[in-house]
Design an enzyme around this catalytic site. Structure first.
Site, PDB file in Angstrom:
ATOM      1  N   MET A  21       1.001  -1.236   0.201  1.00 49.37           N
ATOM      2  CA  MET A  21      -0.015  -0.086  -0.035  1.00 49.37           C
ATOM      3  C   MET A  21       0.792   1.165   0.024  1.00 49.37           C
ATOM      4  O   MET A  21       1.808   1.405   0.676  1.00 49.37           O
ATOM      5  CB  MET A  21      -0.715  -0.003   1.321  1.00 49.37           C
ATOM      6  CG  MET A  21      -2.106  -1.183   1.133  1.00 49.37           C
ATOM      7  SD  MET A  21      -3.025  -1.231   2.911  1.00 49.37           S
ATOM      8  CE  MET A  21      -1.625  -2.015   3.700  1.00 49.37           C
ATOM      9  N   CYS A  51      -2.321  -2.240 -10.061  1.00 43.54           N
ATOM     10  CA  CYS A  51      -2.801  -0.776  -9.416  1.00 43.54           C
ATOM     11  C   CYS A  51      -3.478  -0.047 -10.509  1.00 43.54           C
ATOM     12  O   CYS A  51      -2.891   0.175 -11.743  1.00 43.54           O
ATOM     13  CB  CYS A  51      -1.308   0.033  -9.373  1.00 43.54           C
ATOM     14  SG  CYS A  51      -1.746   1.672  -8.710  1.00 43.54           S
ATOM     15  N   GLY A  82     -11.427  -7.984  -0.370  1.00 43.48           N
ATOM     16  CA  GLY A  82     -12.577  -8.064   0.668  1.00 43.48           C
ATOM     17  C   GLY A  82     -12.366  -9.129   1.919  1.00 43.48           C
ATOM     18  O   GLY A  82     -13.400  -9.386   2.660  1.00 43.48           O
TER      19      GLY A  82
END
Length: 358
Positions: free
Chosen positions: A70, A161, A284
């Site tokens: 990240m 990305c 998720g």
């Protein structure tokens, strides 16, 4: 010391420190300073793991839980604090543009991009780019600097990305899924760079892998996804965010994390259809039980990947080692509670300040 607390790391610091009370000493203790305790039933220390322990067999010994890369999150300071939480979690760097490594050979800049500090865990370096020559050179430079900069378990090519800066103007990231022949060239080049570093310096050999989506825009069927994987035969490890990337609309990165529907069944099917591959599911999975639940759907998965769920509740992941039944090597002690964790990180920050200056 302030410079060593990035915005994310300081937030993590606060989240780990919050909720202290006179009952802190009554928190479940999984570790001691001299040995590691593995609980026969993880639900005794983590009630939400009951679903896992009741319904699933123990995870395979090679099952991995990865920290998702990240930007502005997974810097070396963040990775260090997570190494105090779990010795099982596989840490990833932020995406680093191959050109940044190549064009900044000065030791202090290489340290900025590649140094792992005292983090004891082998790390996955994620590279961004679409030029095979540059990716080869960056893979060589990163590999040859082991172990001084830390040990690498993988060097990963970002094909997932969707941000405009990366997949738009940069023409890499998720945009590469529309050009699998270039991905294959990049993977071959990165492996060549790794091979050269290993043969010339005798260092460890990181695996070259790809992190991707299941497709882009309207090219998001399972057949499209499987065709992409088949077009990159030199890669044996795929980390898959089970959403398509929407590149032809004005979607923000946050939109692309939430609006395209999840299709974990694509990833399960790939793992089952291609037992020759190592396949990781991303997307998720926001809690520890959720991260382990895919094993009930597909025992062929090599692992799972979690990002923002770890940021949102870092201490939850202190139970990961016990749930997986994997004590740290040599019985290494880790902080027993959040207070000890914060104290250990503060000590680390003081050491970095003394070494690198305020």
């Amino acid at each position: 010391m302030r410079r060593f607390f990035s915005a994310l790391t300081f937030m993590l610091y606060l989240r780990c420190a919050m909720s202290f009370s006179s009952n802190t000493h009554n928190l479940p203790v999984l570790r001691s300073t001299s040995s590691f305790t593995v609980f026969a039933n993880p639900s005794t220390v983590y009630p939400l793991a009951t679903t896992y322990t009741n319904n699933l067999s123990p995870p395979p010994n090679n099952f991995k839980v990865h920290l998702a890369p990240m930007m502005e999150y997974t810097d070396r300071h963040f990775r260090y604090i997570l190494s105090l939480i779990s010795h099982t979690l596989v840490p990833w760097t932020e995406m680093i543009n191959a050109g940044a490594i190549i064009n900044n050979p000065e030791p202090h800049l290489q340290r900025r991009f590649l140094y792992n500090g005292p983090t004891p865990l082998p790390t996955v370096l994620q590279l961004g780019g679409s030029d095979p020559d540059k990716l080869e050179e960056a893979a060589y430079m990163a590999t040859v600097q082991q172990p001084a900069m830390g040990v690498l378990s993988e060097i990963n090519l970002n094909c997932g990305c969707p941000s405009d800066k990366v997949a738009g103007k940069g023409q890499f990231g998720a945009r590469l899924m529309q050009d699998p022949s270039t991905v294959e060239e990049c993977v071959v080049a990165m492996k060549r760079g790794v091979d050269l570093a290993v043969s010339s310096a005798g260092v460890g050999r990181p695996t070259v892998s790809v992190k991707c989506r299941i497709g882009t825009d309207e090219h998001d069927s399972y057949d499209d996804f499987a065709s992409f994987v088949e077009a990159v035969p030199s890669c044996g490890t795929f980390h898959v965010h089970a959403r398509s990337a929407i590149l032809d609309k004005n979607f923000s990165p946050a939109d692309n994390r939430n609006i395209p529907p999840l299709h974990p069944e694509y990833v399960y099917r790939l793992a089952s259809d291609r037992p020759d591959l190592r396949v990781t599911l991303n997307g998720g999975l926001t809690t520890l039980p959720a991260a382990l639940s895919p094993l009930g759907a597909c025992s062929s998965l090599d692992g799972v990947m979690v990002g923002r769920g770890i940021v949102a509740n870092p201490w939850e992941w202190s139970y990961l080692d016990a749930v997986l039944g994997r004590p740290p090597a040599g019985g290494a002690g880790l902080p027993k509670n959040r207070r000890e964790l914060v104290a250990a990180y503060a000590s680390y920050a003081r050491g970095v300040e003394e070494e690198e200056g305020a």
